[in-house]
Each structure stands twice: as C-alpha cells, then as structure tokens.
Design a protein around this motif. Sequence first.
Motif, PDB file in Angstrom:
ATOM      1  N   GLN A  94       0.836  -1.211   0.000  1.00 28.25           N
ATOM      2  CA  GLN A  94       0.000   0.000   0.000  1.00 28.25           C
ATOM      3  C   GLN A  94       0.865   1.253   0.000  1.00 28.25           C
ATOM      4  O   GLN A  94       0.579   2.221  -0.709  1.00 28.25           O
ATOM      5  CB  GLN A  94      -0.917   0.012   1.245  1.00 28.25           C
ATOM      6  CG  GLN A  94      -2.072  -0.960   1.190  1.00 28.25           C
ATOM      7  CD  GLN A  94      -3.045  -0.647   0.054  1.00 28.25           C
ATOM      8  OE1 GLN A  94      -3.128   0.485  -0.424  1.00 28.25           O
ATOM      9  NE2 GLN A  94      -3.767  -1.655  -0.391  1.00 28.25           N
ATOM     10  N   THR A  95       1.917   1.252   0.806  1.00 24.14           N
ATOM     11  CA  THR A  95       2.821   2.407   0.869  1.00 24.14           C
ATOM     12  C   THR A  95       3.498   2.631  -0.483  1.00 24.14           C
ATOM     13  O   THR A  95       3.564   3.761  -0.981  1.00 24.14           O
ATOM     14  CB  THR A  95       3.881   2.190   1.968  1.00 24.14           C
ATOM     15  OG1 THR A  95       3.210   2.054   3.217  1.00 24.14           O
ATOM     16  CG2 THR A  95       4.863   3.349   2.041  1.00 24.14           C
TER      17      THR A  95
ATOM     18  N   THR B 240       1.001   4.110  -2.902  1.00 28.64           N
ATOM     19  CA  THR B 240       0.737   5.518  -2.603  1.00 28.64           C
ATOM     20  C   THR B 240       1.883   6.404  -3.103  1.00 28.64           C
ATOM     21  O   THR B 240       1.661   7.457  -3.711  1.00 28.64           O
ATOM     22  CB  THR B 240       0.566   5.705  -1.079  1.00 28.64           C
ATOM     23  OG1 THR B 240      -0.516   4.884  -0.646  1.00 28.64           O
ATOM     24  CG2 THR B 240       0.278   7.150  -0.722  1.00 28.64           C
TER      25      THR B 240
ATOM     26  N   LYS C 255       1.851   6.452  -7.002  1.00 28.79           N
ATOM     27  CA  LYS C 255       0.721   7.242  -7.498  1.00 28.79           C
ATOM     28  C   LYS C 255       1.030   8.736  -7.419  1.00 28.79           C
ATOM     29  O   LYS C 255       0.824   9.485  -8.375  1.00 28.79           O
ATOM     30  CB  LYS C 255      -0.512   6.916  -6.635  1.00 28.79           C
ATOM     31  CG  LYS C 255      -1.829   7.020  -7.358  1.00 28.79           C
ATOM     32  CD  LYS C 255      -2.975   6.629  -6.430  1.00 28.79           C
ATOM     33  CE  LYS C 255      -3.365   5.184  -6.610  1.00 28.79           C
ATOM     34  NZ  LYS C 255      -4.572   4.806  -5.821  1.00 28.79           N
TER      35      LYS C 255
END
Lengths: 92, 164
Positions: free
Chosen positions: B66-67, B70, B73
């Motif tokens: 997830q990190t 993020t 992105k």
Amino acid sequence: MAPIGHFTVLYFASASSYTLKDSEFLPTPLPLSKLFDHLDQRYKGMKAKVLESCLVTLNLEYVDVPESATDGQDLIIKEGDEVAIIPPVSSG
Amino acid sequence: MSTTLVEDGLYVGLTHDHLDAKDIMDRVRSPKAGAIVVFAGTTRDNFGGKPVKELQYTSYQRRALQTMLTICKAIREKHSLTSIAMIHRLGVVPIGEESILIAVSSPHRQAAWRAGEEALEECKAKTEVWKKEEFGGEEGGIWRANRDGAAGVRVQYDKNSKPE
C-alpha cells in the motif's frame, strides 16, 4: 485469526529479534495507550530499547500511541484487530 | 513467491525471486514515452568498511505494498509520468545482486530522471521493509535504519537466548 477475546500483534525487525517472535495473540480489550507498557512487562526493557523508536499500525493504518489514557484520544484495541510494531524502516 | 498491486500506469511488487531489469522496463514501456529511467539498488559488501556477508530483507507485506502504491501514485501525478513500476526483493539477497528496481517512463527525459530519484528516496523513507546486514561469525547481524543514517540496532538475541 486471533482466538476469541484476543488481537494479533506483529513484530518486525528489531521488535522480532527482541521478542523472538514474529507475532502473538494478546487479550482484548487493551487501550492503545497501555500497549507499550503491556509489552514492556512481557519483554523487560523493550519499551526503552525498541518501542520508543517504533510506529504502530492498527488494522494497517498508522495510529498515534497516546502518552497516557487521560487525553481523550485513546483507541481501544478490540477482538480480531491486527496491531503491528513498525521499527524504523530500511528498504532499498 | 511474489505479491503485486497493479493499477493503470502503476505496478508495485514484493518478491523472493531474482529481480529482472528487462522485465520491469517492459512494464513501463509505452509508445507515449520518450524515456525510460531504471534504477537498480544492489547489495554492498560492506557497511562503513566492515565486511557484510549477506543481506536479509523482511516486510510487512500488505502494508508495504500500500505504501509503495501511494508513493508511486503521487510521483506519477507530480511528474506527469506515463508509467511507474517499483519492485523490492525479500529474503536473503547475496552481495552484488539487485534488492530493488524502479522504472519510470515519461514523454521526456528530465521528468523521468527526477521522478526516479524521488521514488527511491520516498521508498527508502517510508516502505515497511527492513534490512538486516549479516556480518558472519559470532557477531551476527544488525537491523539497519535508513532514517538519519542511523547505525541501526544490533541483533542481540539469537534463537537460543532469552531477552535480558
């Protein structure tokens, strides 16, 4: 999955070396503000040597660990929650 | 064994396999891009002159992916990249092999250079991956910390001993 009345705590890197575990189940409910003291009782000296430089996630989201339970910001760790102790990272 | 997250123009992964620069390049290749920049981080045989036998990486995989997503992105948006891919190797990585690959593609090279560097710095600061340097012999290993160039925490407790 944690048994009834427990949450999962995950240990990584220095936290794992200190506890000699990758994870374990601990009883709920536990206020987040009590987490470090609770672990320090189980693993003597862990708070000063490991935990104070660590971050904490609750169900994959970073949370602030309150200094004390009196500031009204305290979360309660509930049955089935996943808590992780996150030491300073070192990818790359 | 590997886990990945894929979105449009974004690819992040963690794997116990060898990393392949051609493979990650192909993930960002596009007719819209005029440049691909690839960064390969490789494992060094010493820390401050002290010989390192091998490195070992562990991860909180679901959180780390997830990190990484993020980070990728945000950097893709900031530099108007065509595509960005980031993959980190876990487990034992012998000296001299790739531990991380980052590839970015963009219409022009300047953005790709800048984005590649920024993606690596962000990854090192935030991604929930930990590196242990094994020195060999009785000395054991040290969990490294990227932050502030900290020297890291010695692994004082092997499987046969109890915490003090």
